[in-house]
Design a protein around this motif. Structure first.
Motif, PDB file in Angstrom:
ATOM      1  N   ILE A 169       0.841  -1.205   0.000  1.00 39.82           N
ATOM      2  CA  ILE A 169       0.000   0.000   0.000  1.00 39.82           C
ATOM      3  C   ILE A 169       0.874   1.253   0.000  1.00 39.82           C
ATOM      4  CG2 ILE A 169      -1.636   1.324   1.402  1.00 39.82           C
ATOM      5  CD1 ILE A 169      -2.797  -1.450   2.270  1.00 39.82           C
ATOM      6  N   LYS A 170       1.927   1.267   0.792  1.00 41.78           N
ATOM      7  CA  LYS A 170       2.828   2.427   0.829  1.00 41.78           C
ATOM      8  C   LYS A 170       3.492   2.641  -0.530  1.00 41.78           C
ATOM      9  CE  LYS A 170       6.748   4.435   3.336  1.00 41.78           C
ATOM     10  NZ  LYS A 170       7.019   5.331   2.272  1.00 41.78           N
ATOM     11  N   ALA A 171       3.939   1.564  -1.159  1.00 45.12           N
ATOM     12  CA  ALA A 171       4.566   1.674  -2.483  1.00 45.12           C
ATOM     13  C   ALA A 171       3.577   2.228  -3.505  1.00 45.12           C
ATOM     14  CB  ALA A 171       5.088   0.319  -2.935  1.00 45.12           C
ATOM     15  N   SER A 172       2.324   1.815  -3.416  1.00 47.43           N
ATOM     16  CA  SER A 172       1.293   2.311  -4.331  1.00 47.43           C
ATOM     17  C   SER A 172       1.047   3.807  -4.116  1.00 47.43           C
ATOM     18  CB  SER A 172       0.006   1.524  -4.128  1.00 47.43           C
ATOM     19  OG  SER A 172      -1.034   2.058  -4.904  1.00 47.43           O
ATOM     20  N   ARG A 173       0.952   4.208  -2.862  1.00 46.47           N
ATOM     21  CA  ARG A 173       0.733   5.637  -2.567  1.00 46.47           C
ATOM     22  C   ARG A 173       1.935   6.472  -2.994  1.00 46.47           C
ATOM     23  NH1 ARG A 173      -3.250   6.225   2.477  1.00 46.47           N
ATOM     24  NH2 ARG A 173      -4.351   4.306   2.102  1.00 46.47           N
ATOM     25  N   ASP A 174       3.145   5.940  -2.764  1.00 46.19           N
ATOM     26  CA  ASP A 174       4.352   6.650  -3.177  1.00 46.19           C
ATOM     27  C   ASP A 174       4.418   6.801  -4.693  1.00 46.19           C
ATOM     28  OD1 ASP A 174       5.063   6.862  -0.528  1.00 46.19           O
ATOM     29  OD2 ASP A 174       6.563   5.255  -0.602  1.00 46.19           O
ATOM     30  N   ALA A 175       3.790   5.878  -5.417  1.00 48.96           N
ATOM     31  CA  ALA A 175       3.758   5.946  -6.878  1.00 48.96           C
ATOM     32  C   ALA A 175       2.730   6.958  -7.371  1.00 48.96           C
ATOM     33  CB  ALA A 175       3.466   4.574  -7.463  1.00 48.96           C
ATOM     34  N   GLY A 176       1.967   7.552  -6.452  1.00 48.85           N
ATOM     35  CA  GLY A 176       1.014   8.582  -6.828  1.00 48.85           C
ATOM     36  C   GLY A 176      -0.423   8.112  -6.972  1.00 48.85           C
TER      37      GLY A 176
END
Length: 135
Positions: free
Chosen positions: A40-47
């Motif tokens: 989830i964090k990686a997805s949010r960091d991807a915008g």
């Protein structure tokens, strides 16, 4: 002791062999939660904009295309928002419907596969962003 199958041999019966039992490893919820949070964090960091970042009104959600951040092949379109906070999603294909345990629903003249997502699930789904046009 070796990992040999338990064998039963009776004089008047054919030879029977049972496979060794699989090791009983308990579910580790801490590892599962950590992997979920990392994705989830990686997805949010991807915008990506996740459903838990939007106000859950019909006006802000209806008709929006979403995908599961853990399995990006799972796609659907938000149909409506209930007054208890759940949203109802029409899944885009058979794979998505199967993964989301959707039920067939008659919607006018067509059959769609629909299931609901609760507020706890919102962080696992993100909006499909429109492709940006070169300027």
């Amino acid at each position: 002791m070796t990992d040999v199958a338990y064998e039963t041999v009776l004089p008047d019966q054919p030879h029977v062999s049972t496979p060794p039992a699989a090791p009983n490893t308990p579910f580790d919820s801490a590892v599962f939660d950590a992997a979920r949070a990392k994705t989830i964090k990686a997805s949010r960091d991807a915008g990506n904009i996740h459903l838990d970042q939007l106000p859950w009104y019909v006006e802000t959600m209806r008709g929006r295309e979403i995908f599961n951040v853990h399995d990006p092949k799972v796609h659907g379109v938000i149909r409506t928002v209930s007054n208890n906070g759940s949203i109802y999603v029409d899944w885009a294909n058979a794979y998505s419907a199967e993964k989301e345990l959707a039920s067939p629903i008659q919607d006018g003249n067509k059959t769609v596969f629909r299931s609901s997502l609760g507020p706890h699930d919102f962080k696992d789904y993100a909006l499909v962003q429109p492709a940006t046009r070169p300027q």
